[in-house]
Design an enzyme around this catalytic site. Structure first.
Site, PDB file in Angstrom:
ATOM      1  N   GLU A 188       0.815  -1.220   0.000  1.00 44.63           N
ATOM      2  CA  GLU A 188       0.000   0.000   0.000  1.00 44.63           C
ATOM      3  C   GLU A 188       0.848   1.269   0.000  1.00 44.63           C
ATOM      4  O   GLU A 188       0.617   2.193   0.788  1.00 44.63           O
ATOM      5  CB  GLU A 188      -0.963  -0.014   1.190  1.00 44.63           C
ATOM      6  CG  GLU A 188      -1.920  -1.192   1.182  1.00 44.63           C
ATOM      7  CD  GLU A 188      -2.822  -1.262   2.417  1.00 44.63           C
ATOM      8  OE1 GLU A 188      -2.757  -0.341   3.260  1.00 44.63           O
ATOM      9  OE2 GLU A 188      -3.570  -2.247   2.546  1.00 44.63           O
ATOM     10  N   ASN A 231       1.732  -4.952  -3.208  1.00 43.39           N
ATOM     11  CA  ASN A 231       0.382  -5.379  -2.821  1.00 43.39           C
ATOM     12  C   ASN A 231      -0.428  -4.141  -2.455  1.00 43.39           C
ATOM     13  O   ASN A 231       0.060  -3.263  -1.740  1.00 43.39           O
ATOM     14  CB  ASN A 231       0.476  -6.321  -1.611  1.00 43.39           C
ATOM     15  CG  ASN A 231      -0.844  -6.965  -1.248  1.00 43.39           C
ATOM     16  OD1 ASN A 231      -1.497  -7.564  -2.100  1.00 43.39           O
ATOM     17  ND2 ASN A 231      -1.239  -6.856   0.010  1.00 43.39           N
ATOM     18  N   ASP A 298     -12.286 -10.039  -0.090  1.00 40.65           N
ATOM     19  CA  ASP A 298     -13.544 -10.132   0.650  1.00 40.65           C
ATOM     20  C   ASP A 298     -14.545  -9.188  -0.011  1.00 40.65           C
ATOM     21  O   ASP A 298     -14.166  -8.277  -0.746  1.00 40.65           O
ATOM     22  CB  ASP A 298     -13.382  -9.850   2.153  1.00 40.65           C
ATOM     23  CG  ASP A 298     -12.659  -8.545   2.469  1.00 40.65           C
ATOM     24  OD1 ASP A 298     -12.709  -7.590   1.661  1.00 40.65           O
ATOM     25  OD2 ASP A 298     -12.031  -8.463   3.538  1.00 40.65           O
TER      26      ASP A 298
END
Length: 404
Positions: A188, A231, A298
């Protein structure tokens, strides 16, 4: 069918129909976590392992989840799942071929003070994965969040900070060399405006952008065989933030920096829509010679007073999980698909997004949601004769019923 999916199907066929479709993981599958029971309450012999996600995944794809522990779990009214819940661990062993320590490898877990490494919780996850034939994704070596107070509030010179980071990466990656297949090295580093986090990331703020190349070099020195990833979230499609990674990675590769992969977290909200450019985005990073992965998927939504999604949202959620997995399956270099947990009650979502939840594949007492069964169906149908297997295989009866 795309060329990449044809290649994947050819690889499966080359391995032989039976071994590709029905090979069982080398672990004992607790009957309560797989398949329709027989008359005695247990599965007929040989069917239990065929009702698991990992048994239907292609040989070149790892199906993963997070080993729930640390972080937000310490503030909940249940015991921390991974170290305390045997049923949870049984489910992990049965269903998944890859694990990511959810919080156990983050700085605030590993580094209680500047002079100490606490590997106990991470070691437990690694030992479990080894016992159950699972790969491990290490998460995360450089991040702006979940850093200990002694680091964020310390009075360090730039050179001291650089040495702290170098020592941390060398120590952690070396300890798990040969045990962790993929590392989220830089996590990030871009904000939602596609700008480097030059203020809230201590490493970028104090050491400058060059530290990005350094951390990849340091991780590679410690374990030359590990695959090293960027990521991030909100990079599912070919958007501005994903473009920033694409441009940065091209520059780093041109400089000889050992970048091996790009991870798309996949934290999705049903209220925002699914980005249909996911496969296209994966393909362009694949074309750079990188491996790609869905690393933390998710799919959250607004829930009722019992914390559950409506039937309509459950159906939409199942479709999004299936689309995300299918995009990965269609890209040759997408070798890992990870969902960020197992049970809805363990998810980070309710503690972070008020009124939202229901983000994972199961709820209650390991009740399969349509999302779980959509993932299973998508995996089954990648196998030769997949549609027929899905419609007729006795081990898949429970999910056929769930999906109607």
């Amino acid at each position: 069918m795309t060329m990449t999916s044809i290649k994947r199907a050819a690889a499966i066929l080359g391995a032989g129909l039976c071994t590709a479709a029905l090979a069982a993981p080398a672990v004992a599958i607790p009957p309560e976590h797989a398949g329709p029971p027989g008359q005695d309450g247990e599965l007929p012999p040989g069917l239990a392992e065929q009702d698991t996600l990992r048994s239907w995944a292609p040989d070149d794809l790892r199906i993963g989840t997070a080993a729930a522990g640390g972080g937000h779990h310490g503030n909940q009214d249940y015991p921390e799942p991974f170290p305390n819940d045997a049923e949870f661990r049984d489910f992990l062993a049965a269903q998944f071929s890859s694990l990511t320590p959810e919080n156990q490898m983050k700085w605030d877990a590993l580094r209680p003070d500047a002079d100490t490494f606490d590997f106990a919780a991470a070691d437990e996850v690694l030992a479990f994965a080894a016992d159950n034939g699972q790969h491990v994704r290490g998460h995360a070596l450089m991040w702006h969040s979940q850093n200990p107070a002694w680091l964020e509030e310390g009075d360090f010179t730039a050179e001291e900070l650089r040495e702290i980071l170098r020592t941390h990466i060398h120590t952690v990656v070396d300890r798990y060399a040969g045990q962790v297949q993929q590392w989220d090295v830089a996590n990030e580093i871009f904000d939602d405006n596609a700008e480097l986090r030059m203020q809230d990331n201590i490493w970028l703020r104090e050491l400058g952008p060059q530290i990005i190349a350094d951390v990849f070099h340091w991780a590679h020195e410690a374990d030359p065989d590990a695959l090293l990833f960027f990521n991030d979230y909100n990079v599912e499609g070919t958007n501005e933030k994903a473009d920033a990674y694409y441009d940065l990675i091209q520059d780093l590769l041109a400089e000889g920096v050992p970048v091996h992969g790009f991870g798309i977290q996949g934290h999705l909200g049903l209220m925002y829509g699914f980005d249909g450019r996911l496969q296209e985005n994966l393909e362009r990073f694949d074309a750079l010679g990188l491996q790609t992965a869905i690393t933390e998927m998710d799919v959250r939504g607004y829930v009722d007073d019992e914390g559950r999604l409506s039937p309509e949202l459950l159906e939409q959620q199942a479709d999004w999980y299936s689309q995300g997995l299918q995009a990965c399956l269609n890209v040759t270099g997408c070798t890992s698909f990870t969902v960020w947990g197992v049970l809805d009650e363990h998810s980070w979502v309710p503690a972070t997004f008020e009124g939202q939840g229901g983000a994972l594949l199961l709820e209650g007492d390991y009740e399969r949601k349509p999302a779980f069964c959509a993932v299973q169906q998508t995996l089954v149908q990648t196998n030769p004769g997949g549609p027929a297997r899905w419609n007729n295989h006795p081990a898949l009866a429970e999910c056929r019923t769930v999906l109607g």
